[in-house]
Design a protein around this motif. Structure first.
Motif, mmCIF file in Angstrom:
data_model
loop_
_atom_site.group_PDB
_atom_site.id
_atom_site.type_symbol
_atom_site.label_atom_id
_atom_site.label_comp_id
_atom_site.label_asym_id
_atom_site.label_seq_id
_atom_site.Cartn_x
_atom_site.Cartn_y
_atom_site.Cartn_z
ATOM 1 N N UNK A 15 0.825 -1.204 0.000
ATOM 2 C CA UNK A 15 0.000 0.000 0.000
ATOM 3 C C UNK A 15 0.862 1.257 0.000
ATOM 4 N N UNK A 16 0.485 2.181 -0.864
ATOM 5 C CA UNK A 16 1.162 3.479 -0.910
ATOM 6 C C UNK A 16 2.399 3.520 -1.770
ATOM 7 N N UNK A 17 2.830 2.394 -2.331
ATOM 8 C CA UNK A 17 4.051 2.350 -3.121
ATOM 9 C C UNK A 17 3.717 2.638 -4.583
ATOM 10 N N UNK A 18 4.348 3.660 -5.142
ATOM 11 C CA UNK A 18 4.166 3.981 -6.557
ATOM 12 C C UNK A 18 5.226 3.241 -7.354
ATOM 13 N N UNK A 19 4.790 2.342 -8.227
ATOM 14 C CA UNK A 19 5.694 1.472 -8.973
ATOM 15 C C UNK A 19 5.600 1.803 -10.459
ATOM 16 N N UNK A 20 6.724 2.124 -11.077
ATOM 17 C CA UNK A 20 6.741 2.427 -12.498
ATOM 18 C C UNK A 20 6.966 1.187 -13.336
ATOM 19 N N UNK A 21 6.221 1.052 -14.412
ATOM 20 C CA UNK A 21 6.415 -0.008 -15.400
ATOM 21 C C UNK A 21 7.202 0.597 -16.554
ATOM 22 N N UNK A 22 8.505 0.258 -16.632
ATOM 23 C CA UNK A 22 9.424 0.923 -17.568
ATOM 24 C C UNK A 22 9.378 2.447 -17.387
ATOM 25 N N UNK A 23 9.320 2.862 -16.144
ATOM 26 C CA UNK A 23 9.391 4.260 -15.736
ATOM 27 C C UNK A 23 10.312 4.337 -14.517
ATOM 28 N N UNK A 24 11.138 5.365 -14.391
ATOM 29 C CA UNK A 24 11.230 6.548 -15.231
ATOM 30 C C UNK A 24 12.050 6.358 -16.508
ATOM 31 N N UNK A 25 12.547 5.158 -16.730
ATOM 32 C CA UNK A 25 13.283 4.854 -17.950
ATOM 33 C C UNK A 25 12.710 3.588 -18.560
ATOM 34 N N UNK A 26 12.967 3.405 -19.846
ATOM 35 C CA UNK A 26 12.587 2.172 -20.533
ATOM 36 C C UNK A 26 13.831 1.541 -21.136
ATOM 37 N N UNK A 27 13.873 0.228 -21.135
ATOM 38 C CA UNK A 27 15.019 -0.496 -21.681
ATOM 39 C C UNK A 27 14.929 -0.510 -23.206
ATOM 40 N N UNK A 28 16.048 -0.267 -23.862
ATOM 41 C CA UNK A 28 16.116 -0.368 -25.316
ATOM 42 C C UNK A 28 17.528 -0.773 -25.728
ATOM 43 N N UNK A 29 17.640 -1.259 -26.943
ATOM 44 C CA UNK A 29 18.956 -1.627 -27.468
ATOM 45 C C UNK A 29 19.868 -0.409 -27.564
ATOM 46 N N UNK A 30 19.291 0.763 -27.768
ATOM 47 C CA UNK A 30 20.077 1.977 -27.954
ATOM 48 C C UNK A 30 20.597 2.551 -26.646
ATOM 49 N N UNK A 31 19.890 2.282 -25.534
ATOM 50 C CA UNK A 31 20.237 2.945 -24.274
ATOM 51 C C UNK A 31 20.791 2.017 -23.205
ATOM 52 N N UNK A 32 20.660 0.703 -23.382
ATOM 53 C CA UNK A 32 21.041 -0.250 -22.328
ATOM 54 C C UNK A 32 21.951 -1.337 -22.876
ATOM 55 N N UNK A 33 22.904 -1.733 -22.050
ATOM 56 C CA UNK A 33 23.846 -2.775 -22.443
ATOM 57 C C UNK A 33 23.750 -4.007 -21.550
ATOM 58 N N UNK A 34 23.826 -3.813 -20.233
ATOM 59 C CA UNK A 34 23.930 -4.948 -19.319
ATOM 60 C C UNK A 34 22.734 -5.881 -19.429
ATOM 61 N N UNK A 35 21.533 -5.343 -19.302
ATOM 62 C CA UNK A 35 20.335 -6.179 -19.336
ATOM 63 C C UNK A 35 20.131 -6.794 -20.711
ATOM 64 N N UNK A 36 20.379 -6.020 -21.756
ATOM 65 C CA UNK A 36 20.152 -6.498 -23.123
ATOM 66 C C UNK A 36 21.136 -7.607 -23.484
ATOM 67 N N UNK A 37 22.408 -7.388 -23.207
ATOM 68 C CA UNK A 37 23.442 -8.347 -23.618
ATOM 69 C C UNK A 37 23.460 -9.581 -22.731
ATOM 70 N N UNK A 38 23.480 -9.383 -21.417
ATOM 71 C CA UNK A 38 23.658 -10.525 -20.512
ATOM 72 C C UNK A 38 22.339 -11.182 -20.117
ATOM 73 N N UNK A 39 21.237 -10.440 -20.159
ATOM 74 C CA UNK A 39 19.941 -11.018 -19.832
ATOM 75 C C UNK A 39 19.207 -11.512 -21.054
ATOM 76 N N UNK A 40 18.827 -10.587 -21.935
ATOM 77 C CA UNK A 40 18.117 -10.971 -23.150
ATOM 78 C C UNK A 40 18.977 -11.862 -24.038
#
Length: 267
Positions: free
Chosen positions: A190-215
């Motif tokens: 209760x009371x927790x504001x949770x962003x879904x791809x907010x305040x940033x969104x993952x993309x091939x252009x902006x992210x390396x760690x998650x894209x390369x090692x996760x995806x």
């Protein structure tokens, strides 16, 4: 005259490993966990305040990572150098891999950097960090051991006069299996504001760690962004480590559905 090498004997190592024998499937990363600058680059022409600001590193994420690694018994790798030198979570060809400004101040060593200087930063500060992450994941695969990648970040409460209302953001790209469960778990509080791809969104252009090692390895993964004012005290960091550990453990307890075949677009 600039030295052939960027790092000298008095510079800290590129990264720090915590709990290397952790038994959890979770592998934690803190791409912006440090703010060191190679001695040969001096202070980059920036003030103490600028070099301690969010532009230089993710405030509070190092302490959060240490507490979460202990809580989960997880492997943690923290990058020790400031993203003002090179951003460990940007694709090497991204325009902001090496930023030209911090706030309104030009970073002379970055504005004038040539091809050789850029390559030196990649070879000494970027690639060793990512090779170590890859080596850990490959070793686990060879042992038929499960891996779950969780990348830790923090974000500013206000950016360019825009107030960001979220307490935490849950980020993903093509594969939202783990992110969906983590987001749902956090939203139950209760009371927790949770962003879904907010305040940033993952993309091939902006992210390396998650894209390369996760995806790229098709393993479960999620990026967690905690608002940095919530990590400003030890009590705050402990509360968030406990909260995130509980949500991650619950999300992974029953296993995840299989990843569908074929690529999808990153939002």
């Amino acid at each position: 005259m600039q030295s052939e090498r960027l790092l000298g004997s008095e510079d800290p190592p590129v990264f720090r490993i915590v709990n290397p024998a952790g038994r959890s499937a979770v592998l934690l990363t803190a791409d912006h966990g440090g703010r060191a600058i190679p001695r040969c680059l001096g202070d980059l022409g920036l003030s103490d305040r600028q070099r301690a600001s969010h532009g230089a590193w993710d405030l509070g994420v190092d302490g959060l990572g240490l507490l979460l690694a202990a809580r989960l018994d997880a492997f943690l790798i923290l990058h020790n150098y400031s993203r003002l030198v090179i951003d460990a979570n940007r694709p090497p060809r991204a325009p902001d891999s090496i930023v030209s400004h911090c706030e309104q101040s030009a970073i002379a060593a970055n504005v004038t950097i040539g091809v050789a200087g850029r390559q030196r930063r990649l070879e000494e500060l970027f690639h060793p960090y990512h090779r170590r992450i890859a080596a850990e994941l490959e070793a686990r695969q060879a042992q038929a051991r499960a891996s779950v990648l969780v990348t830790l970040h923090s974000f500013t409460p206000v950016l360019d006069d825009e107030v960001r209302p979220w307490h935490v953001g849950v980020l993903h790209g093509r594969d939202a299996r783990l992110a969906s469960r983590v987001r749902q778990g956090l939203q139950r509080e209760r009371g927790l504001r949770v962003g879904d791809n907010q305040p940033y969104a993952v993309s091939d252009a902006s992210d390396h760690t998650l894209v390369v090692h996760g995806e790229g390895r098709r393993i479960p993964h999620v990026e967690l962004e905690v608002r940095q004012d919530l990590l400003a005290t030890e009590a705050g960091r402990r509360a968030w480590a406990q909260r995130l550990a509980g949500v991650l453990e619950a999300a992974l307890a029953e296993g995840l559905p299989p990843l569908p075949d074929g690529p999808a677009s990153v939002g």
